[in-house]
Write a protein that holds these residues in place. Sequence first.
Motif, PDB file in Angstrom:
ATOM      1  N   GLY A  42     -15.853 -24.145   9.492  1.00 19.36           N
ATOM      2  CA  GLY A  42     -15.599 -24.802   8.777  1.00 19.36           C
ATOM      3  C   GLY A  42     -14.421 -24.785   7.706  1.00 19.36           C
ATOM      4  O   GLY A  42     -13.705 -25.047   7.491  1.00 19.36           O
ATOM      5  N   LYS A  43     -13.988 -23.096   7.784  1.00 21.89           N
ATOM      6  CA  LYS A  43     -12.698 -22.273   7.758  1.00 21.89           C
ATOM      7  C   LYS A  43     -11.414 -22.117   8.148  1.00 21.89           C
ATOM      8  O   LYS A  43     -11.765 -21.849   9.699  1.00 21.89           O
ATOM      9  CB  LYS A  43     -13.523 -21.645   6.690  1.00 21.89           C
ATOM     10  CG  LYS A  43     -14.348 -22.028   5.415  1.00 21.89           C
ATOM     11  CD  LYS A  43     -14.593 -21.307   4.672  1.00 21.89           C
ATOM     12  CE  LYS A  43     -15.351 -21.318   3.395  1.00 21.89           C
ATOM     13  NZ  LYS A  43     -15.922 -20.754   2.745  1.00 21.89           N
ATOM     14  N   GLU A  44     -10.923 -21.786   8.083  1.00 24.11           N
ATOM     15  CA  GLU A  44      -9.404 -20.823   8.787  1.00 24.11           C
ATOM     16  C   GLU A  44      -9.783 -19.074   8.843  1.00 24.11           C
ATOM     17  O   GLU A  44     -10.581 -18.713   8.014  1.00 24.11           O
ATOM     18  CB  GLU A  44      -7.864 -20.880   8.080  1.00 24.11           C
ATOM     19  CG  GLU A  44      -7.635 -22.590   7.419  1.00 24.11           C
ATOM     20  CD  GLU A  44      -7.244 -23.232   8.650  1.00 24.11           C
ATOM     21  OE1 GLU A  44      -7.304 -24.441   8.771  1.00 24.11           O
ATOM     22  OE2 GLU A  44      -6.559 -22.374   9.845  1.00 24.11           O
ATOM     23  N   ARG A  45      -9.556 -18.928  10.524  1.00 22.26           N
ATOM     24  CA  ARG A  45      -9.676 -17.305   9.569  1.00 22.26           C
ATOM     25  C   ARG A  45      -8.754 -17.062   9.222  1.00 22.26           C
ATOM     26  O   ARG A  45      -7.753 -16.775   8.849  1.00 22.26           O
ATOM     27  CB  ARG A  45      -8.860 -17.352  11.286  1.00 22.26           C
ATOM     28  CG  ARG A  45      -9.123 -16.034  11.819  1.00 22.26           C
ATOM     29  CD  ARG A  45      -8.540 -15.542  13.276  1.00 22.26           C
ATOM     30  NE  ARG A  45      -9.534 -15.955  14.307  1.00 22.26           N
ATOM     31  CZ  ARG A  45      -9.059 -17.072  15.910  1.00 22.26           C
ATOM     32  NH1 ARG A  45      -7.999 -16.519  15.889  1.00 22.26           N
ATOM     33  NH2 ARG A  45      -9.463 -17.186  16.009  1.00 22.26           N
ATOM     34  N   GLU A  46      -9.683 -15.540   8.453  1.00 23.76           N
ATOM     35  CA  GLU A  46      -8.521 -15.180   7.392  1.00 23.76           C
ATOM     36  C   GLU A  46      -8.652 -13.381   7.368  1.00 23.76           C
ATOM     37  O   GLU A  46      -9.288 -13.133   8.538  1.00 23.76           O
ATOM     38  CB  GLU A  46      -9.887 -15.577   5.741  1.00 23.76           C
ATOM     39  CG  GLU A  46     -11.247 -15.027   6.469  1.00 23.76           C
ATOM     40  CD  GLU A  46     -11.616 -15.024   5.069  1.00 23.76           C
ATOM     41  OE1 GLU A  46     -11.062 -15.678   4.118  1.00 23.76           O
ATOM     42  OE2 GLU A  46     -12.809 -14.143   5.049  1.00 23.76           O
ATOM     43  N   PHE A  47      -7.685 -13.424   7.180  1.00 24.37           N
ATOM     44  CA  PHE A  47      -7.706 -11.325   7.384  1.00 24.37           C
ATOM     45  C   PHE A  47      -8.650 -10.453   6.820  1.00 24.37           C
ATOM     46  O   PHE A  47      -8.994 -11.148   5.274  1.00 24.37           O
ATOM     47  CB  PHE A  47      -6.274 -11.591   6.647  1.00 24.37           C
ATOM     48  CG  PHE A  47      -6.283  -9.434   5.673  1.00 24.37           C
ATOM     49  CD1 PHE A  47      -6.506  -8.789   4.298  1.00 24.37           C
ATOM     50  CD2 PHE A  47      -5.930  -9.229   7.812  1.00 24.37           C
ATOM     51  CE1 PHE A  47      -6.240  -7.631   4.452  1.00 24.37           C
ATOM     52  CE2 PHE A  47      -5.534  -7.173   6.870  1.00 24.37           C
ATOM     53  CZ  PHE A  47      -5.941  -6.767   5.945  1.00 24.37           C
ATOM     54  N   VAL A  48      -9.100  -9.882   7.309  1.00 29.63           N
ATOM     55  CA  VAL A  48     -10.430  -8.439   6.938  1.00 29.63           C
ATOM     56  C   VAL A  48      -9.613  -7.854   6.172  1.00 29.63           C
ATOM     57  O   VAL A  48     -10.121  -6.582   4.826  1.00 29.63           O
ATOM     58  CB  VAL A  48     -11.778  -8.830   7.821  1.00 29.63           C
ATOM     59  CG1 VAL A  48     -12.762  -7.951   6.635  1.00 29.63           C
ATOM     60  CG2 VAL A  48     -11.954 -10.327   7.864  1.00 29.63           C
ATOM     61  N   ALA A  49      -9.312  -6.640   7.705  1.00 30.14           N
ATOM     62  CA  ALA A  49      -8.990  -5.273   7.144  1.00 30.14           C
ATOM     63  C   ALA A  49      -7.441  -4.887   8.314  1.00 30.14           C
ATOM     64  O   ALA A  49      -7.991  -5.380   8.883  1.00 30.14           O
ATOM     65  CB  ALA A  49     -10.159  -4.224   7.097  1.00 30.14           C
ATOM     66  N   THR A  50      -6.731  -3.752   7.783  1.00 26.03           N
ATOM     67  CA  THR A  50      -6.142  -3.669   8.425  1.00 26.03           C
ATOM     68  C   THR A  50      -6.047  -1.592   8.541  1.00 26.03           C
ATOM     69  O   THR A  50      -6.225  -1.014   7.738  1.00 26.03           O
ATOM     70  CB  THR A  50      -4.809  -4.164   8.821  1.00 26.03           C
ATOM     71  OG1 THR A  50      -3.851  -3.561   9.553  1.00 26.03           O
ATOM     72  CG2 THR A  50      -3.829  -3.977   7.215  1.00 26.03           C
ATOM     73  N   ILE A  51      -5.478  -1.207  10.066  1.00 22.58           N
ATOM     74  CA  ILE A  51      -5.810   0.300   9.465  1.00 22.58           C
ATOM     75  C   ILE A  51      -4.587   0.338  11.063  1.00 22.58           C
ATOM     76  O   ILE A  51      -3.398  -0.018  11.453  1.00 22.58           O
ATOM     77  CB  ILE A  51      -6.879   0.700  10.433  1.00 22.58           C
ATOM     78  CG1 ILE A  51      -6.474   2.293   9.657  1.00 22.58           C
ATOM     79  CG2 ILE A  51      -6.784   0.363  11.595  1.00 22.58           C
ATOM     80  CD1 ILE A  51      -8.271   3.091  10.383  1.00 22.58           C
ATOM     81  N   SER A  52      -3.383   1.490  10.199  1.00 24.60           N
ATOM     82  CA  SER A  52      -2.004   1.754  10.685  1.00 24.60           C
ATOM     83  C   SER A  52      -2.414   2.416  11.942  1.00 24.60           C
ATOM     84  O   SER A  52      -3.594   2.795  12.200  1.00 24.60           O
ATOM     85  CB  SER A  52      -1.417   2.527   9.552  1.00 24.60           C
ATOM     86  OG  SER A  52      -2.006   4.010   9.428  1.00 24.60           O
ATOM     87  N   TRP A  53      -1.399   2.599  13.062  1.00 26.38           N
ATOM     88  CA  TRP A  53      -1.761   3.005  13.976  1.00 26.38           C
ATOM     89  C   TRP A  53      -1.958   4.674  14.172  1.00 26.38           C
ATOM     90  O   TRP A  53      -3.153   4.591  14.840  1.00 26.38           O
ATOM     91  CB  TRP A  53      -0.738   3.607  15.109  1.00 26.38           C
ATOM     92  CG  TRP A  53       0.800   4.486  14.447  1.00 26.38           C
ATOM     93  CD1 TRP A  53       1.349   4.351  13.363  1.00 26.38           C
ATOM     94  CD2 TRP A  53       0.941   5.712  14.268  1.00 26.38           C
ATOM     95  NE1 TRP A  53       2.761   5.769  12.819  1.00 26.38           N
ATOM     96  CE2 TRP A  53       1.686   6.440  13.818  1.00 26.38           C
ATOM     97  CE3 TRP A  53       0.336   6.398  15.130  1.00 26.38           C
ATOM     98  CZ2 TRP A  53       2.352   7.609  14.175  1.00 26.38           C
ATOM     99  CZ3 TRP A  53       0.862   7.927  15.514  1.00 26.38           C
ATOM    100  CH2 TRP A  53       1.786   8.503  14.998  1.00 26.38           C
ATOM    101  N   ASN A  54      -2.187   5.738  12.267  1.00 28.17           N
ATOM    102  CA  ASN A  54      -2.735   6.171  12.688  1.00 28.17           C
ATOM    103  C   ASN A  54      -3.011   7.168  11.652  1.00 28.17           C
ATOM    104  O   ASN A  54      -3.784   8.131  11.631  1.00 28.17           O
ATOM    105  CB  ASN A  54      -0.934   7.815  12.403  1.00 28.17           C
ATOM    106  CG  ASN A  54      -0.595   7.567  11.420  1.00 28.17           C
ATOM    107  OD1 ASN A  54      -0.534   6.229  10.163  1.00 28.17           O
ATOM    108  ND2 ASN A  54      -0.325   8.602  10.948  1.00 28.17           N
ATOM    109  N   GLY A  55      -3.859   5.515  11.217  1.00 22.85           N
ATOM    110  CA  GLY A  55      -5.088   5.538   9.593  1.00 22.85           C
ATOM    111  C   GLY A  55      -4.153   5.885   8.371  1.00 22.85           C
ATOM    112  O   GLY A  55      -4.996   5.974   7.395  1.00 22.85           O
TER     113      GLY A  55
END
Length: 122
Positions: A42-55
Amino acid sequence: QVQLVESGGGLVQAGGSLRLSCAASGRTFSGYAMVWFRQAPGKEREFVATISWNGGRIVYTDSVKGRFTISRDNAKKTVYLQMNSLKPEDTGVYYCNAAESTYRVGVPVDDWGQGTQVTVSS
């Protein structure tokens, strides 16, 4: 055509741990940031975590800081999400996607996969 396949979800009690995986195929993996999202019922998709191409740059949403760890293996074209101290509010379907950079997580690059269900019981 890029395919994203998420796995590792399941049912776990509060305080438990899960490790999610997202395998990508079909194009260069290392050139993109990778992002984990989740969608609760019942909720919108939300951001959790991200990592750059090289960490080199990692960002978490506030609610998971200190509990979740994102990592990637470019050779395996896979991104991971280690989730510890899980809470019932972490329940949802978890998706991964690529982004041009960790500053552009709101613009996913690829079609969405099927996601993996995480259910945390209290």
